[in-house]
Design an enzyme around this catalytic site. Structure first.
Site, PDB file in Angstrom:
ATOM      1  N   HIS A   4       0.828  -1.221   0.000  1.00 48.71           N
ATOM      2  CA  HIS A   4       0.000   0.000   0.000  1.00 48.71           C
ATOM      3  C   HIS A   4       0.852   1.256   0.000  1.00 48.71           C
ATOM      4  CE1 HIS A   4      -3.946  -2.015   1.139  1.00 48.71           C
ATOM      5  NE2 HIS A   4      -4.070  -1.429  -0.023  1.00 48.71           N
ATOM      6  N   CYS A  33      18.341   3.534 -34.355  1.00 46.47           N
ATOM      7  CA  CYS A  33      17.119   2.919 -33.818  1.00 46.47           C
ATOM      8  C   CYS A  33      17.422   1.899 -32.731  1.00 46.47           C
ATOM      9  CB  CYS A  33      16.282   2.301 -34.931  1.00 46.47           C
ATOM     10  SG  CYS A  33      17.138   0.989 -35.809  1.00 46.47           S
TER      11      CYS A  33
END
Ligand code: PEP
Ligand code: MG
Length: 573
Positions: free
Chosen positions: A191, A488
């Protein structure tokens, strides 16, 4: 030197402030809990009501706070309220009370039973143990008449530290005052991490040695690296946080197109794998597709997809980038990406074997079908795709491929990922309309180091000066012939390296779309001249670490740019 602790980074960002620890949890000592003191039989019903009353009060307080919040915060508070009223947990405690336990001892023992089960289940359930312990402590505080445990309100922007944080601790935190969360326990799905993500503050979990940091100690938290600097230099820490904030704002606000501070256009493009990834890439500030790795669309296929099937997939990518630039790479099958329908030969060394365009040696029809499919996809679309071949090693291979592509009315290029092709870049470029440098493989083959090897990661670093020298000569050849030279490989995703590539003369940068904003924002901060000077600094280095530092010093302006005649000539050709 500041002491440095390490943990698992779960939410990125940088924060600096004094450590703040949550208030004391109730004392769990057997005397306080009344362990061993048997409640008389006629008092047990009252004891059970004392327990259920405390649990109900805690649940209603949490629910009240849930109603004052929204989104994930409200959800986690409501879930914690649900734990305080969980029939199993309340039932277990009441069962213990019925046997003579005090309400306090029953709360602790029932929680232990459930925590053991949750821990055994592992994963998400194990991470809920913190929530259950939080409920236990709130109920205990209520039973003992103590103030509700939890996080004090910070008096100044602070870094909240804890063993682990329960939702009830973190819900409603003000991110202007609680600037980071750091815990000794917890995982990426705890959490603590969820709330930090929602608040947009950095978070590091599982930090060893955290308990030794006293409240009020200044700490610098890096949510990207997981490093916690204890008592860092105050001015340095403030400067780093301010710089980080400024840069994060710049990246978040960058919307393209790619251009240097002095107006030199550099296309920032996306690497994609199929229609879905192309549609997702459109949400990023990219100007087009610099690499469509077609083989990734067929990894699961046992049989060669028909021309029509292929055309439909290619068309999805063209449609996602309608009216923009799209570079399609023919199948780079083999080595780390074998395709079942290619029927690769058994090879001792597949990275140096029949890979990429070389599959056309034994199966020319596979390349023919693919080029037919690309031409079919392009027909009627408003994109004129550029088509390039992977793993080209010689000008002759480039010429053969270009003839096939041009025969279908398409723009022809090749990848430069084999050192031989980089060395003869002038001759390769003479055969094609453009080239795109695959720095992942170019580094692998230049350094003779398997790109998949973790042990050789230092060698396969794209900042290797030897690789940069090859890129420089390819870019110079492109300038000579007035033809585009893109990159790339992953090198194009590193903002400073992207600037170095531009300084070497590269004309477009394509990488994972998530990297585009950081790369584009960085380019917008620097001039072409600074890029050239950074490139020179990197070329002059003898190893990747020195190249990184030297280029960063130039780009950050801490070192006067100096460009020697070699780069100036290469870059201006
Ligand atoms: C490269 O090698 O840099 C490249 C872009 O191709 P791939 O990563 O697909 O081999
Ligand atoms: Mg490659």
């Amino acid at each position: 030197m500041a002491e440095i602790l390490t943990g698992t980074p779960v939410v990125g960002g940088l924060a600096y402030g004094p450590a703040l620890w949550p208030g004391e949890r109730p004392d769990h000592s057997p005397e306080k809990l009344g362990v061993g003191v048997e409640v008389a039989e006629d008092g047990r019903a009252d004891e059970a009501s004392r327990f259920t009353g405390a649990a109900a009060t805690v649940a209603s307080r949490l629910r009240e706070r849930a109603s004052q919040n929204t989104g994930v915060t409200a959800e986690v508070l409501a879930a914690t309220a649900g734990l305080a009223e969980d029939r199993g947990w309340v039932g277990a405690a009441k069962g213990l009370i019925a046997k003579g336990s005090s309400a306090e001892a029953a709360a602790v023992a029932a929680t232990e039973q459930f925590a053991a089960v949750f821990t055994k289940l592992g994963g998400l359930m194990a991470e809920r143990v913190t929530d259950l312990n939080d409920v236990r402590d709130r109920v205990l505080a209520e039973l003992l008449g103590l103030p509700e445990p939890g996080v004090p309100t910070p008096q100044e922007p602070s870094v909240l530290m804890a063993d682990d944080l329960a939702p009830a601790d973190t819900a409603g935190l003000d991110p202007a005052m609680t600037t980071a969360l750091v815990t000794r326990l917890g995982g990426p799905t705890s959490h603590t991490a969820i709330i930090a993500r929602q608040l947009g503050i950095p978070c590091v979990v599982a930090v060893s040695g955290l308990s030794d940091i006293e409240a009020g100690t200044p700490v610098l938290v890096d949510g990207n690296t997981g490093l916690i600097e204890v008592r860092p230099d105050d001015e340095m820490a403030r400067d780093r946080v301010a710089e980080h904030r400024r840069h994060a704002e710049l990246v978040a606000g960058w919307s393209g197109p790619g251009v240097t501070a002095d107006g030199v256009a550099i296309a920032v493009l996306a690497n994609v794998a199929d229609g879905a990834s192309a549609r997702a890439a459109v949400d990023h500030p990219v100007e087009g597709v610099g690499l469509f790795r077609t083989e990734l669309a067929f990894l699961e296929r046992a049989d060669e997809p028909t021309v029509d099937e292929q055309a439909a997939i290619y068309r999805e990518v063209l449609d996602a980038f309608a009216g923009r630039k799209v570079v399609i790479r023919t199948l780079d099958a083999g080595s780390d990406k074998p395709l079942r329908f290619v029927r690769h030969p058994d090879e001792a060394n597949p990275a140096l074997g029949v890979r990429g365009d070389r599959i056309a040696l034994a199966h020319p029809e596979i390349r023919t079908h693919q080029l037919d499919a690309i031409a079919q996809a392009a027909m009627g679309s408003d994109v004129a795709p550029w088509v390039m071949a992977p793993m080209i090693a010689s000008p002759t291979e480039a010429a053969n491929f270009a003839a096939e592509v041009r025969g279908r009315g398409l723009v022809a290029g090749v990848m430069i990922e084999v050192p031989a092709a980089a060395i003869l870049a002038h001759a390769v470029l003479a055969e094609v309309d453009f080239v795109s440098i695959g720095t992942n493989d170019l580094t692998q083959y230049t350094m003779a180091a398997d790109r998949m090897s973790a042990d050789l990661a230092a060698l396969t670093d794209p900042w290797q000066p030897a690789v940069l020298h090859l890129i420089a000569s390819v870019a110079a050849a492109g300038r000579d012939q007035g033809k585009p030279v893109g990159v790339c490989g992953e090198a194009a995703a590193d903002p400073n390296l992207a600037c170095v590539l531009v300084g070497l003369g590269v004309t477009s940068l394509s990488s994972a779309p998530v990297a585009s904003a950081a790369v584009g924002a960085r380019l917008g901060e620097v001039t072409e001249e600074a890029c050239r000077a950074a490139a020179q600094a990197a070329l002059d280095a003898v190893d990747p670490a020195t190249a990184r530092v030297a280029a960063a010093a130039v780009l950050d302006g801490s070192v006067e740019p100096s460009v020697d005649d070699g780069v100036r000539r290469a870059a201006s050709r």
